[in-house]
Design an enzyme around this catalytic site. Structure first.
Site: not given
Ligand code: TXE
Length: 480
Positions: A226, A230, A248, A282
């Protein structure tokens, strides 16, 4: 209205609170299903179910585990069209991409690790005629897998497959933005005869269930994909709990195009690297650096190719560019396009919300956008936009290209386009990234280490790296 359910102890159940989140179809902006908003009560039920089966699963033969996982992969294959359609509806991506990439890779992930589980071995170390050491690699126990919305089923299976194949029991949380295929997958788990409690899928927000999942004392390892923010938060809240973490995270990947590249092929591939999945990968190449002698020629050909991308209804088989994943993400991407112009960039193509006709008239579409004339240190070139926006600029010297490429806090991936063999190796060695492609992009061998450096994460997924992450090595020394 369809209600998605959690998968706990082999059963499809509602959340303990009975609360739901709305699930919006990005291509229409309409709510089309409801997601359980799970919390610690659901987590406790899942942990209890996992605990009850943990020993049995750890002691299930490698072959039996592999058989069940291969059955799951076969079921994904036989349901590929339905899963691809569900993914395209839930994420907004083109259905052709969902079928060829997302669902294909979901099945491949599971099949790959089913086999890895039967091939995974460890070491022994002989001490002359005094003693022998052997290394046991036991499953950790109950592990947590948290996955994002850009490749919903693909990244979900990429995590749970090695965890299950190495004998762990899993509590998984897909993104609340794209829960549908994980829900459909849980039905396939029941059909495949996966023993109850081996895998538990909890839906809901990061706040309500993501957080408790990362800090639960019985969950000994967290595999997360993510955003970097986060990931940093998870590191902080789990500090002192001594959990294994695989993070990752985000990327802001450079594409280096040298004058001696195979021009036509490079143009085509660099467009894919910048705009596949609406730029929501990503690994996307969002910063494109072109050696000055071919800059104008490459720019012209690149823009023409970007303009030819067919934007449209994700369910249209001819669509190449679908909707961004949510209204919030649409606004985030549009705000970065605004910022790019404030920072002095010139929009060469795109730059606006795309208004579709018909059923998709309210969809979250953004035109594939190319910006020129930005400084490498500006926010547009430093921050992960994670949408169909890339910047291009010329460079003169190899060293300058490497400095530009390494000039952000991220270090996930890079691609280099040149026919100069020595330069390819030299530049690949100098790039700060976990993955470097030369004259290709997103060419993936699942045995290779996958992950990044700097703000792109900690640890590696893939092949034996994943099997080692989900196991604990124990050295046993026995005297002759
Ligand atoms: O990711 P989040 P999001 C990047 C990309 C995107 C940004 C936010 O820039 O705009 O991350 O995307 C869970 N404790 N990438 O909002 O918030 C959430 O529910 C535990 C790059 O999707 O990081 C989801 O299941 N879990 C990335 C997961 O984490 C938590 C791909 C990802 O959410 C949490 C996607 C917490 N406190 C986004 N908060 C890549 N590297 O491929 C959220 N989640």
């Amino acid at each position: 209205m369809q209600k998605i359910q959690n998968y706990i102890n082999g059963q499809l159940v509602s959340s303990a609170s009975g609360e739901y989140l709305e699930n919006v179809e990005p291509a229409t902006g309409k709510i089309y299903s409801l997601i359980p908003e799970s919390n610690s009560d659901d987590l406790d039920a899942a942990v209890a179910a996992a605990e009850a089966i943990q020993n049995d699963w750890a002691h299930t033969s490698l072959e039996k585990r592999a058989d069940i996982l291969c059955r799951l992969a076969d079921l994904i294959d036989s349901n590929a069209d339905a899963l691809a359609k569900a993914e395209a509806i839930d994420n907004g991506k083109a259905i052709s991409f969902a079928k060829a990439v997302d669902i294909y890779r979901s099945s491949a992930n599971i099949r790959f690790f089913a086999q890895a589980g039967t091939q995974f071995s460890s070491e022994s170390h002989a001490m002359g005629n005094l003693a022998i050491n052997y290394t046991l690699r036991d499953p950790i126990g109950i592990v947590g897998c948290i996955s994002p919305w850009n490749f919903p089923l693909y990244l979900f299976t990429w995590k749970i497959a090695p965890a299950l194949a190495s004998g762990n029991v899993v509590i998984a949380k897909p993104s609340e933005v794209t829960p549908m295929t994980a829900y459909l997958f849980s039905k396939l788990c029941i059909e495949a005869g996966l023993p109850a409690g081996v895998l538990n899928i909890l839906h809901g927000s990061g706040q309500s269930i993501g957080g408790p999942l990362t800090t639960h004392p019985k969950i000994k390892a967290i595999s997360f994909t993510g955003g970097s923010a986060t990931g940093a938060h998870i590191s902080k809240v789990t500090a002192g709990m001594f959990k294994k973490l695989s993070l990752e995270l985000g990327g802001k990947n450079p594409t280096l195009v040298f004058a001696d590249c195979d021009f036509e092929e490079t143009v085509n591939e660099v467009v894919k690297a910048a705009f596949s999945n609406q730029g929501q990968i990503c690994l996307c190449g969002s910063r494109i650096y072109i050696e000055r002698p071919i800059y104008e020629q490459f720019k012209t050909a690149f823009i023409a190719k970007v303009k030819s991308l067919r934007i449209g209804d994700p369910l249209d088989p001819n669509t190449q560019h679908g909707a961004t994943v949510s209204e919030a993400h649409l606004n985030k991407v549009l705000s970065y396009i605004e910022l790019a112009q404030q920072e002095g960039g010139t929009i060469l193509t795109g730059g606006k919300r795309h208004i579709e006709s018909g059923r998709c008239q309210n969809g979250y579409f953004v035109e594939p956008t190319v910006v020129e004339g930005l400084d490498n240190q500006c926010r547009t070139n430093q921050e992960e936009i994670f949408g169909p926006v890339c910047s291009i600029m010329p460079f003169d010297k190899e060293q300058e290209a490497i400095q530009l490429a390494n000039g952000t806090e991220y270090g996930l991936a890079a691609s280099i386009w040149t026919n100069d063999l020595k330069r390819a190796h030299r530049v690949a060695k100098s790039i700060e990234a976990g993955i470097v492609w030369i004259n290709c992009w997103l060419l993936r061998d699942l045995r290779t280490p996958f992950g990044g450096v700097k703000s792109s994460g900690v640890g590696r997924e893939g092949g034996l790296e994943a099997m080692r992450f989900f196991t604990e090595p124990k050295n046993v020394c026995i005297k002759y």
